[in-house]
Design a protein around this motif. Sequence first.
Motif, mmCIF file in Angstrom:
data_model
loop_
_atom_site.group_PDB
_atom_site.id
_atom_site.type_symbol
_atom_site.label_atom_id
_atom_site.label_comp_id
_atom_site.label_asym_id
_atom_site.label_seq_id
_atom_site.Cartn_x
_atom_site.Cartn_y
_atom_site.Cartn_z
ATOM 1 N N THR A 38 0.834 -1.201 0.000
ATOM 2 C CA THR A 38 0.000 0.000 0.000
ATOM 3 C C THR A 38 0.872 1.256 0.000
ATOM 4 O O THR A 38 0.632 2.205 -0.760
ATOM 5 N N LEU A 39 1.889 1.263 0.837
ATOM 6 C CA LEU A 39 2.726 2.458 0.909
ATOM 7 C C LEU A 39 3.440 2.713 -0.416
ATOM 8 O O LEU A 39 3.522 3.850 -0.891
ATOM 9 N N ARG A 40 3.914 1.641 -1.042
ATOM 10 C CA ARG A 40 4.625 1.824 -2.314
ATOM 11 C C ARG A 40 3.681 2.376 -3.379
ATOM 12 O O ARG A 40 4.065 3.211 -4.194
ATOM 13 N N THR A 41 2.456 1.897 -3.330
ATOM 14 C CA THR A 41 1.459 2.423 -4.264
ATOM 15 C C THR A 41 1.233 3.915 -4.011
ATOM 16 O O THR A 41 1.224 4.734 -4.939
ATOM 17 N N LEU A 42 1.065 4.244 -2.738
ATOM 18 C CA LEU A 42 0.808 5.639 -2.380
ATOM 19 C C LEU A 42 1.977 6.544 -2.789
ATOM 20 O O LEU A 42 1.786 7.664 -3.259
ATOM 21 N N ILE A 43 3.193 6.036 -2.615
ATOM 22 C CA ILE A 43 4.365 6.831 -2.999
ATOM 23 C C ILE A 43 4.320 7.118 -4.502
ATOM 24 O O ILE A 43 4.516 8.245 -4.948
ATOM 25 N N LYS A 44 4.027 6.059 -5.248
ATOM 26 C CA LYS A 44 4.014 6.226 -6.710
ATOM 27 C C LYS A 44 2.954 7.205 -7.159
ATOM 28 O O LYS A 44 3.137 7.948 -8.107
ATOM 29 N N LYS A 45 1.836 7.187 -6.458
ATOM 30 C CA LYS A 45 0.750 8.104 -6.822
ATOM 31 C C LYS A 45 0.949 9.486 -6.228
ATOM 32 O O LYS A 45 0.117 10.369 -6.437
ATOM 33 N N ASN A 46 2.000 9.594 -5.420
ATOM 34 C CA ASN A 46 2.249 10.862 -4.749
ATOM 35 C C ASN A 46 1.047 11.284 -3.883
ATOM 36 O O ASN A 46 0.624 12.427 -3.895
ATOM 37 N N LYS A 47 0.479 10.305 -3.181
ATOM 38 C CA LYS A 47 -0.724 10.575 -2.394
ATOM 39 C C LYS A 47 -0.508 10.253 -0.923
ATOM 40 O O LYS A 47 -1.407 9.745 -0.247
ATOM 41 N N VAL A 48 0.677 10.520 -0.413
ATOM 42 C CA VAL A 48 0.943 10.185 0.986
ATOM 43 C C VAL A 48 1.994 11.134 1.557
ATOM 44 O O VAL A 48 2.832 11.676 0.811
ATOM 45 N N ALA B 2 -2.794 -5.176 7.922
ATOM 46 C CA ALA B 2 -1.500 -5.833 7.774
ATOM 47 C C ALA B 2 -1.700 -7.314 7.535
ATOM 48 O O ALA B 2 -2.517 -7.949 8.186
ATOM 49 N N LYS B 3 -0.986 -7.815 6.579
ATOM 50 C CA LYS B 3 -1.004 -9.262 6.393
ATOM 51 C C LYS B 3 0.117 -9.820 7.254
ATOM 52 O O LYS B 3 1.011 -9.101 7.656
ATOM 53 N N SER B 4 0.034 -11.094 7.508
ATOM 54 C CA SER B 4 1.158 -11.669 8.211
ATOM 55 C C SER B 4 2.260 -11.894 7.179
ATOM 56 O O SER B 4 2.029 -12.476 6.133
ATOM 57 N N ILE B 5 3.424 -11.331 7.441
ATOM 58 C CA ILE B 5 4.431 -11.383 6.394
ATOM 59 C C ILE B 5 5.592 -12.286 6.771
ATOM 60 O O ILE B 5 6.023 -12.338 7.905
ATOM 61 N N GLU B 6 6.079 -12.975 5.793
ATOM 62 C CA GLU B 6 7.246 -13.827 6.008
ATOM 63 C C GLU B 6 8.250 -13.537 4.914
ATOM 64 O O GLU B 6 7.980 -13.743 3.738
ATOM 65 N N TYR B 7 9.379 -13.006 5.290
ATOM 66 C CA TYR B 7 10.411 -12.717 4.300
ATOM 67 C C TYR B 7 11.555 -13.687 4.475
ATOM 68 O O TYR B 7 12.276 -13.619 5.466
ATOM 69 N N ASP B 8 11.742 -14.560 3.559
ATOM 70 C CA ASP B 8 12.868 -15.479 3.660
ATOM 71 C C ASP B 8 14.175 -14.709 3.682
ATOM 72 O O ASP B 8 15.138 -15.098 4.318
ATOM 73 N N VAL B 9 14.160 -13.583 3.017
ATOM 74 C CA VAL B 9 15.384 -12.811 2.897
ATOM 75 C C VAL B 9 15.876 -12.338 4.257
ATOM 76 O O VAL B 9 17.053 -12.118 4.479
ATOM 77 N N LEU B 10 14.966 -12.180 5.218
ATOM 78 C CA LEU B 10 15.362 -11.676 6.533
ATOM 79 C C LEU B 10 15.701 -12.788 7.508
ATOM 80 O O LEU B 10 16.204 -12.546 8.579
ATOM 81 N N SER B 11 15.365 -13.999 7.183
ATOM 82 C CA SER B 11 15.637 -15.094 8.121
ATOM 83 C C SER B 11 16.127 -16.294 7.330
ATOM 84 O O SER B 11 15.386 -17.215 7.067
#
Lengths: 290, 616
Positions: A38-48, B2-11
């Motif tokens: 969501t944040l990346r989308t908002l950044i791209k849209k310049n809406k945050v 927020a979804k529950s996130i799992e980043y293999d890159v971090l662990s």
Amino acid sequence: MCSLSKPLRQKIDRTKTINKPAKKPSLPPLNNICDIDTLRTLIKKNKVRIVDVRKKEDYLKGHIKTAVSLPLAELLANDDPESIIAILNKLGISENIPVVIYDDTFGALASRVAWSFKFVGHENVALLEVTYDTWRKLGLEIERKSNKYPKTSHPLKVDYSIFADAEYIEKAQNDKNKIIIDSRERLNFLTEHIPNSKNIPYTMLRSENSILRSPLELKRFIENRGIDSNNEIITYCGSVGTLSGLTFFALKTAGLSNVKLYPKSFKEWKSLGKPKTEFKDATYWDLSAE
Amino acid sequence: MAKSIEYDVLSSSKKKDQDTNEKWGLAEESEYFANKVKLYRQDKLNADEFRRFRLQNGAYGSRLNSEFSMIRIKVPGGDITPSQMEKIASLSESFSIGSAHVSTRQNIQLHWVQLEDVSEVFRGLAEVGLTSREACGNTIRNVMCSHFAGVCPNEPFDTTPHAKAIARFFLRNPICQNLPRKFKFNFSCCAEHGYVRIADVGLVPTIKDGIRGFRIYLGGGLGAASFIGHLLEEFTPESRLLSTSIATIRLYDRLGNRENLARNRMRYLVSEIGWEKFQELLLKERILVEATISIPTKTTFDGFLRSSSKAGDLAINQSTLNSRGKKLPVINSGSSNSPYDRWLNTNVVAQKQPGLYSAYITLGAGDITANQLRVLAECLREFSMEKKARTTPQQNFLIRYIKADQLPKIYNRLSGIGLGNPGANTIVSTVGCSGTTSCNLAITNSHRLAKEIQSKFLELNIDTDHDFVDSTIKISGCPNSCGQHEVATIGFYGGASRIGTSMVPIYTMLFAGSTGESGELGKAVMRVPSKKVIDVVMKIIEIYKKEKTNGEKLNEWIHKVSVGSGTNGVKNMEDMKKILSPIIELPPLTSAPEFYKDYGNDTNFVAKTARGECAA
């Protein structure tokens, strides 16, 4: 640092493709926590408006793209509603723009700032679900240049429904419907706390990679504790309302509507000479391996 | 949201060994527990009923505060994997105090957990296969196994599979859900390393005419009154392990004392009816069991035994095992006192597998932080060929299957996070139960005292002195022996005493207890105020240095004194008392009030205890 894993790369690529054709005029308001996509989308849209609450020098070394700097200390130096509004205006935050806040700890500093914005009437505010460190390790957009936006004039609409002071706590102490939550770590709680408060250490709230666990988990935790949506919750911590700020947002995320923060917390409570509950029948500090 | 996130890159290293964890825990037991807590809080379940249920699931009440629990995580055979350690680390941070505690029975305990959060800890434990089910209550407690089993140069065979099979067979088994009292198994690897004489059932492996079997000791145990176990018969073949165990449990279940809480362990039954009578009844019972045991039951147990053996074999790639023995590392380098050499001399042991070593992690009274647990887990993945560790009854960890050339690397990693202390197989590695830090029964802060003694010894480089190898100090906060003070070279148990008009925390000191197949109970010497224990120990060391003959070690000398065959100035315990008496004199309260207080407490000492929960 680390290279991107496959699933995450897919996640990012997907975001890109979704972004191009999408041209919806208005986004739904943020709901306490904002995920990476969501944040990346908002950044791209310049809406945050993104707010970095780390130290100024850390901001200058690199921050999330388009972010402005507001070190927590600057806000705490003067956190009456008028001063907070002045800060919003200076940062170029208008009434309706979504605000996303992040820090480099585990969301506690960001929470305190986010709560303050809500307090003076800026509702569309959320915490970024990860810390700056995680954002950077994931290889997402960062930059070094300092950002400045045109001054705004945000209206002041103080929301006392999310605020508590010592006097309020005293009245809540014997009200069965109101639950006072101490957000400090267990051993500090055992040592001394506000009488009749319950302990939900801030360490319970985070997951391995996110500043908050999933809403489902948080909901289960508070259900286990016998807390439900009929209860009013007042959170406090050691000194300035950071750890308890995180608890504030965790409880909101879990679906509780009536949550208040006691920003001056236990430090003020003690300085006012209010009664404390102390537990001296066990030598629990000696269990710590630190 | 927020979804529950799992980043293999971090662990990067996570979750690789998740699936190989043996499964002891059940996720549904977590939910069940959460519901019971709710019913209890709504007064729909009476306190006694709830208490029994809580204990059966491994959660004790915390000291004088019913809001909190201690969760005792069973570690069957002491065998623990990296992902289990990491899970315990994160659970301790989330719900406990950020550190975990290794017990003298190879459990790992989390203290001061809010009762309402206990189910969440259970949930996390089940995710990595662990359980605390039947870690407390009147059931079969954690089945212990020598931490050297499988690597001990003197063992006839590896008993780990047997310990695991017994644990698996009796866990949740209806025949042992409501015994008169708790029941403890201890498997040894050889005559030296087990705690077999102080268990309800202690087993030493042996081979007779090519057949695997055990010397089984019954009716031992430590407590307010302690007994040494009796040998059932010269040889019990492996094929009779199950029937002998079932017969013992059935006999105890039928005849054990259910009236008197203080006398309901099996050892009292044995002592009351006499060993010969008990032995006769047991052998008869075994015949009955063998005649009636169903084939499916027997096959189930044999299946457990086979799968645990296989799991053990899989963990280690056998082909790499027999590779040419590397040169021994500089064990007993003598001259050098670098931190690494000190660690090597007292913490590293050669295995029966040529070129492979086991290394101890010396903890302070069993305490380890979440971060330390995580580093330890990484070390197991990187340096241990079996990628596991064992908890030890000395409240330490043992990392096994380390190649010689890896020892310096693992030491660097461990010492970087405070896990590189030397002295594991010497008197330095002091044992202390949890005492007043969390236990309802405790009178004194045995836990802190153990840590104080260890720090003092390390400061004095006691670990570098060969005289103190194999000697132990073990401390309990009350007479109930969780600190196993009766099998220590120098043991202490806590109490309270009036001196003048004040109450003072004191310890009763015992001499010459020992473990192993010829283990003996220590003999009481005298009572020592808490704040004088270190002075007394230092004095004993001083006398020993003066009196010892022909390179005898401290434990050997103390044993001699305890049986009245000392020499010169110290012939017997009476002589010892005379010498130590001046040391224990307390200065007047007004001039030195700190001597009248216990460790970790700045207020005046009061002996406060509540009802124990050992017996449900």
